[in-house]
Design a protein around this motif. Structure first.
Motif, mmCIF file in Angstrom:
data_model
loop_
_atom_site.group_PDB
_atom_site.id
_atom_site.type_symbol
_atom_site.label_atom_id
_atom_site.label_comp_id
_atom_site.label_asym_id
_atom_site.label_seq_id
_atom_site.Cartn_x
_atom_site.Cartn_y
_atom_site.Cartn_z
ATOM 1 N N ILE A 47 0.840 -1.205 0.000
ATOM 2 C CA ILE A 47 0.000 0.000 0.000
ATOM 3 C C ILE A 47 0.870 1.248 0.000
ATOM 4 O O ILE A 47 0.557 2.232 -0.683
ATOM 5 C CB ILE A 47 -0.964 -0.022 1.206
ATOM 6 C CG1 ILE A 47 -2.036 -1.081 0.987
ATOM 7 C CG2 ILE A 47 -1.605 1.331 1.435
ATOM 8 C CD1 ILE A 47 -2.907 -1.342 2.191
ATOM 9 N N PHE A 48 1.945 1.225 0.725
ATOM 10 C CA PHE A 48 2.857 2.369 0.767
ATOM 11 C C PHE A 48 3.394 2.691 -0.627
ATOM 12 O O PHE A 48 3.450 3.850 -1.038
ATOM 13 C CB PHE A 48 4.007 2.076 1.740
ATOM 14 C CG PHE A 48 5.032 3.159 1.809
ATOM 15 C CD1 PHE A 48 4.744 4.355 2.436
ATOM 16 C CD2 PHE A 48 6.285 2.977 1.266
ATOM 17 C CE1 PHE A 48 5.689 5.362 2.510
ATOM 18 C CE2 PHE A 48 7.239 3.971 1.337
ATOM 19 C CZ PHE A 48 6.939 5.160 1.964
ATOM 20 N N GLU A 53 3.562 6.699 -1.504
ATOM 21 C CA GLU A 53 3.993 7.111 -0.168
ATOM 22 C C GLU A 53 2.998 8.017 0.560
ATOM 23 O O GLU A 53 3.366 8.789 1.431
ATOM 24 C CB GLU A 53 5.367 7.790 -0.247
ATOM 25 C CG GLU A 53 6.432 6.921 -0.871
ATOM 26 C CD GLU A 53 7.771 7.616 -1.004
ATOM 27 O OE1 GLU A 53 7.935 8.726 -0.475
ATOM 28 O OE2 GLU A 53 8.656 7.025 -1.624
ATOM 29 N N GLN A 54 1.697 7.913 0.224
ATOM 30 C CA GLN A 54 0.670 8.717 0.890
ATOM 31 C C GLN A 54 0.008 7.972 2.045
ATOM 32 O O GLN A 54 -0.475 8.594 2.978
ATOM 33 C CB GLN A 54 -0.403 9.133 -0.124
ATOM 34 C CG GLN A 54 0.110 10.067 -1.186
ATOM 35 C CD GLN A 54 0.593 11.385 -0.593
ATOM 36 O OE1 GLN A 54 -0.038 11.938 0.307
ATOM 37 N NE2 GLN A 54 1.728 11.855 -1.076
ATOM 38 N N TYR A 55 -0.089 6.671 1.947
ATOM 39 C CA TYR A 55 -0.740 5.865 2.973
ATOM 40 C C TYR A 55 0.211 4.782 3.406
ATOM 41 O O TYR A 55 1.188 4.525 2.722
ATOM 42 C CB TYR A 55 -2.039 5.242 2.424
ATOM 43 C CG TYR A 55 -3.107 6.261 2.157
ATOM 44 C CD1 TYR A 55 -3.822 6.819 3.199
ATOM 45 C CD2 TYR A 55 -3.383 6.673 0.868
ATOM 46 C CE1 TYR A 55 -4.804 7.759 2.953
ATOM 47 C CE2 TYR A 55 -4.355 7.619 0.616
ATOM 48 C CZ TYR A 55 -5.056 8.160 1.657
ATOM 49 O OH TYR A 55 -6.015 9.091 1.424
ATOM 50 N N PRO A 56 0.049 4.108 4.441
ATOM 51 C CA PRO A 56 -0.985 4.030 5.448
ATOM 52 C C PRO A 56 -0.970 5.203 6.432
ATOM 53 O O PRO A 56 -2.036 5.664 6.826
ATOM 54 C CB PRO A 56 -0.720 2.729 6.177
ATOM 55 C CG PRO A 56 0.398 2.045 5.486
ATOM 56 C CD PRO A 56 0.975 2.998 4.530
ATOM 57 N N ILE A 57 0.200 5.700 6.831
ATOM 58 C CA ILE A 57 0.247 6.848 7.743
ATOM 59 C C ILE A 57 1.134 7.908 7.082
ATOM 60 O O ILE A 57 2.363 7.795 7.093
ATOM 61 C CB ILE A 57 0.813 6.450 9.124
ATOM 62 C CG1 ILE A 57 -0.015 5.326 9.737
ATOM 63 C CG2 ILE A 57 0.839 7.658 10.059
ATOM 64 C CD1 ILE A 57 0.533 4.782 11.034
ATOM 65 N N PRO A 58 0.536 8.948 6.506
ATOM 66 C CA PRO A 58 1.324 9.922 5.747
ATOM 67 C C PRO A 58 2.380 10.649 6.586
ATOM 68 O O PRO A 58 3.445 10.991 6.084
ATOM 69 C CB PRO A 58 0.283 10.919 5.233
ATOM 70 C CG PRO A 58 -1.035 10.267 5.412
ATOM 71 C CD PRO A 58 -0.879 9.237 6.461
ATOM 72 N N TRP A 63 9.186 5.850 7.154
ATOM 73 C CA TRP A 63 9.160 4.950 8.302
ATOM 74 C C TRP A 63 8.064 3.904 8.151
ATOM 75 O O TRP A 63 8.059 2.895 8.851
ATOM 76 C CB TRP A 63 8.975 5.729 9.597
ATOM 77 C CG TRP A 63 10.263 6.333 10.055
ATOM 78 C CD1 TRP A 63 10.624 7.635 9.933
ATOM 79 C CD2 TRP A 63 11.351 5.660 10.675
ATOM 80 N NE1 TRP A 63 11.876 7.811 10.444
ATOM 81 C CE2 TRP A 63 12.346 6.613 10.899
ATOM 82 C CE3 TRP A 63 11.585 4.344 11.049
ATOM 83 C CZ2 TRP A 63 13.554 6.285 11.498
ATOM 84 C CZ3 TRP A 63 12.779 4.029 11.643
ATOM 85 C CH2 TRP A 63 13.751 4.990 11.860
ATOM 86 N N ASN A 64 7.129 4.160 7.218
ATOM 87 C CA ASN A 64 6.114 3.141 6.933
ATOM 88 C C ASN A 64 6.766 1.854 6.448
ATOM 89 O O ASN A 64 6.266 0.766 6.726
ATOM 90 C CB ASN A 64 5.125 3.651 5.886
ATOM 91 C CG ASN A 64 4.104 4.581 6.487
ATOM 92 O OD1 ASN A 64 3.435 4.237 7.439
ATOM 93 N ND2 ASN A 64 3.987 5.777 5.930
ATOM 94 N N LEU A 65 7.853 1.962 5.702
ATOM 95 C CA LEU A 65 8.574 0.761 5.271
ATOM 96 C C LEU A 65 9.122 0.001 6.469
ATOM 97 O O LEU A 65 9.069 -1.218 6.514
ATOM 98 C CB LEU A 65 9.723 1.136 4.331
ATOM 99 C CG LEU A 65 9.331 1.591 2.936
ATOM 100 C CD1 LEU A 65 10.573 2.022 2.168
ATOM 101 C CD2 LEU A 65 8.616 0.483 2.212
ATOM 102 N N GLY A 66 9.659 0.723 7.426
ATOM 103 C CA GLY A 66 10.191 0.078 8.632
ATOM 104 C C GLY A 66 9.106 -0.659 9.398
ATOM 105 O O GLY A 66 9.328 -1.769 9.895
ATOM 106 N N ILE A 67 7.923 -0.047 9.476
ATOM 107 C CA ILE A 67 6.815 -0.699 10.172
ATOM 108 C C ILE A 67 6.408 -1.969 9.438
ATOM 109 O O ILE A 67 6.194 -3.025 10.038
ATOM 110 C CB ILE A 67 5.620 0.265 10.307
ATOM 111 C CG1 ILE A 67 5.982 1.396 11.262
ATOM 112 C CG2 ILE A 67 4.373 -0.470 10.785
ATOM 113 C CD1 ILE A 67 4.965 2.512 11.305
#
Length: 83
Positions: A47-48, A53-58, A63-67
């Motif tokens: 999804i990222f 790179e707008q979602y899941p948490i903009p 850092w969304n990749l790290g999560i």
């Protein structure tokens, strides 16, 4: 020359006979949580990238990749304990 006294030998006792070890079984929730963590992490990363790179948490940015990878690693880590 005087002869030294020898040590008294201990009688050896054979080790107790051990039966087969009981196989440890994972709880029933282990496999679904394991697979779920891997899938959620994969979806998080996909999804990222799909949403540019707008979602899941903009607010988190890259850092969304790290999560996502941390969720996948947690699932893969659980595979090492699965019986």
């Amino acid at each position: 020359m005087p002869k030294s006294r020898g040590r008294a030998k201990r009688t050896s006792t054979p080790p107790p006979e051990l039966g087969p070890k009981p196989v440890a079984v994972s709880p029933t929730w282990w496999a679904p949580v394991m697979v779920g963590l891997m899938l959620i992490g994969l979806l998080w990363v996909v999804i990222f990238y799909i949403t540019a790179e707008q979602y899941p948490i903009p607010a988190l940015g890259r850092w969304n990749l790290g999560i996502g990878f941390a969720l996948m690693l947690a699932g893969f880590g659980m595979t090492t304990r699965w019986r």
